[in-house]
Motif scaffolding. Structure first.
Motif: not given
Ligand SMILES: Nc1ncnc2c1ncn2[C@@H]1O[C@H](COP(=O)(O)OP(=O)(O)OP(=O)(O)O)[C@@H](O)[C@H]1O
Length: 571
Positions: A344-354, A363-372
């Motif tokens: 559902v998440a495949d090597g996701v690399t992301l960052s959010v500064p403070e 799209p639906s089922g992409a894995g967005k909610t899973t990241l949260l």
């Protein structure tokens, strides 16, 4: 079974349980001895000097009195220990359920946990209060009587003794024969309850779709299966019950025949034979009740095994030496996560500064909610790491992690209570002024003014007495009151009417201000306000950058909006 019970509940109950078992055994012994005293009483009464029966009658009366007192004390102790253990089990289950990973709460768990927490716990814990005393009595009283028979006449005593392994073997065989069918019945019961709960919860959807018949069919099937499984369980128990009854009657007849034979040979007086047969008859009742009791004990054991399974399900591991982040930037570092065999998440690399906002689009089922969910540690990643301020969320204490995160989802669940209680859940020790300020910022104050009960308005189970927009405002006020440095938003406004949407937007803006935000959004207006956008598909980040950069790139992100906006235009 008591061993499992103590392992599940903790050894602190071992002392009281041991004392209760000792009391119950003493009670059963006293019961057996009082019956045994009938032998000298009858012998004296039928003998040449019936007045010799007097001291025996006095002893009999004393034994009955001792038995009555012991019975009262042991029943009370059993009931008290049973109730304490019942509370202990509820506490243990409640605490454990709260620590289990959200991932454990798959569809179907609601029914399973409801049955387990209500009927399962009661049945498992009822053993001490209701079944243990009769069970001990059914085992110990006949053994005491056999010992007395041995003392009076060794031949009859030996015959009684020989019956003990016979009865035990029949009983064990009967229990083994029903294990599989009992387990199947419990499984079917659980499945049927799950279906009933699903059917009730899904009524609005089913009626709107005119599919009540179809779902009722599924419920009907599972009830039919339950009926079949119950019938199989009853039928499989029948040979055991009959076998025990026949064995007990056969032993009684054999004793009768042996007694008659001995009496005719002059080896024993008629009074003794009569007395011993009275005793043997007294053994029959508790032995026969064993079959009935063992059904109850088997059912309790099945529930206890299930409770044990739930209680031994590991919560997510807590760090030995938790670390506390000092910053609140968020980082997904090569995160991979699977639901079963599906990545559902495949090597996701992301960052959010403070203090910045990341919008996750796809799209639906992409894995967005899973990241949260991975950020809030509803699950643990399979590979990579999710970090807050450079600290892996797995190295943080769960309570400390949750204190740093406020979550607002599209489906808001409110607890059956007042609006104020639901808002206060964000921070129970908040002052009234803080609660009012959070409500005002979430535009919940407008709602409260309209409601006749004001702050004390009951929201109903799940918040059903409020509209979707009103529930959303309560959840935003709750998140504002929590004042957490990280905010997770999941498609918060996608199902709202324009008036509510505007109000909720205002609340959300207030909530996001100055905080690190990860939001899942389907609306361009929301995405535009993010500092950084990640476009996700099939668990992979395909594109990332600012909204404008991604549009200019004219890739998957731009195509996604073209498609979405074309859809909106068609509407
Ligand atoms: N508990 C679960 N067990 C098995 N699969 C799951 C579970 N939860 C989610 N999934 C699957 O994981 C995938 C990603 O789900 P997720 O909810 O993260 O997607 P999403 O991008 O947020 O979708 P949407 O926009 O429709 O909400 C989906 O295919 C979903 O079916």
């Amino acid at each position: 079974m008591i061993g499992t019970l103590l392992r599940v509940l903790g050894q602190e109950y071992a002392g009281p349980v041991r004392r209760t078992v000792a009391l119950m055994t003493a009670t059963a012994l006293a019961e057996g001895l009082s019956y045994a005293l009938l032998v000298p009483v009858l012998r004296a009464l039928f003998g040449s000097t019936p007045e010799d029966a007097r001291p025996w009658l006095a002893a009999f009366a004393a034994a009955v009195a001792v038995y009555a007192v012991l019975r009262y004390v042991s029943d009370r102790s059993g009931f008290r220990v049973g109730t304490t253990m019942l509370h202990g089990m509820y506490e243990r289950l409640g605490e454990h359920l709260a620590r289990l990973p959200i991932g454990w709460y798959q569809p179907g768990r609601t029914g399973e946990v409801s049955v387990l927490a209500s009927q399962g716990v009661l049945q498992a814990m009822g053993v001490i209060a209701h079944l243990l005393a009769p069970f001990i009595s059914a085992c110990v009283t006949p053994l005491t009587i056999v010992a007395v028979m041995l003392a009076f006449n060794w031949q009859l005593g030996l015959a009684g003794l020989a019956a003990v392994p016979l009865v035990a073997a029949v009983q064990l065989r009967a229990a083994r024969a029903t294990t599989a069918t009992d387990r199947e019945r419990v499984e079917r019961e659980r499945a049927a309850t799950g279906r009933v709960i699903e059917y009730l919860q899904a009524q609005p959807v089913l009626r709107a779709g005119g599919r009540t018949g179809e779902r009722f069919g599924l419920l009907d099937d599972s009830l039919r299966e339950l009926r079949r499984a119950s019938r199989r369980a009853t039928l499989s128990a029948l040979p055991g019950v009959l076998g025990l009854a026949v064995t007990v009657q056969a032993v009684f007849t054999a004793l009768l025949a042996l007694g008659a034979y001995l009496a005719l040979g002059g080896g024993i007086g008629a009074a003794e034979v009569l007395a011993i047969l009275v005793l043997a008859a007294r053994c029959a009742d508790p032995l026969l009740s064993l079959a009935e009791m063992s059904g109850g004990i088997r059912a309790a054991r099945a529930e206890l095994t299930r409770l044990d399974e739930v209680l031994t399900t590991e919560p997510l591991p807590e760090p030995r030496t938790p670390r506390e982040p000092t910053r609140h930037d968020v980082e997904f570092d090569a995160v991979t996560f699977r639901h079963g065999d599906r990545t559902v998440a495949d090597g996701v690399t992301l960052s959010v500064p403070e203090g910045r906002r990341l919008a996750v689009v796809g799209p639906s089922g992409a894995g967005k909610t899973t990241l949260l969910q991975l950020l809030a540690r509803f699950y643990d990643v399979d590979a990579g790491a999710v970090r807050i301020g450079g600290v892996d969320v797995r190295e943080m204490d769960t309570a400390a992690l949750m204190a740093r995160i406020a979550v607002v989802f599209q489906d808001v669940y409110l607890f059956d209570g007042t609006i104020e209680e639901n808002v206060r859940l964000g921070r129970p020790d908040a002052t009234d002024a803080e609660v009012r300020a959070a409500a005002a910022a979430a535009r919940l104050d407008e709602v409260i003014e309209r409601l006749p009960g004001g702050w004390s308005t009951e929201v109903g189970e799940g918040g059903v007495l409020l509209s979707g927009g009103e529930r959303q405002r309560v959840s935003i006020a709750r998140a504002l009151l929590k004042d957490a440095p990280i905010v997770l938003l999941d498609e918060v406004t996608s199902a709202l009417d324009p008036v509510n949407e505007a109000a909720v937007h205002a609340g959300i803006e207030e909530l996001m201000a100055g905080r690190t935000v990860v939001l899942v959004a389907h609306r361009m207006a929301t995405v535009r306000r993010a500092d950084h956008v990640a476009f996700l598909d099939a668990g992979r980040v395909l594109e990332q950058g600012t909204h404008e950069e991604l549009l200019r790139r004219a890739g998957r992100y731009a195509a996604y909006w073209d498609l979405s906006l074309a859809g909106v235009a068609r509407d």
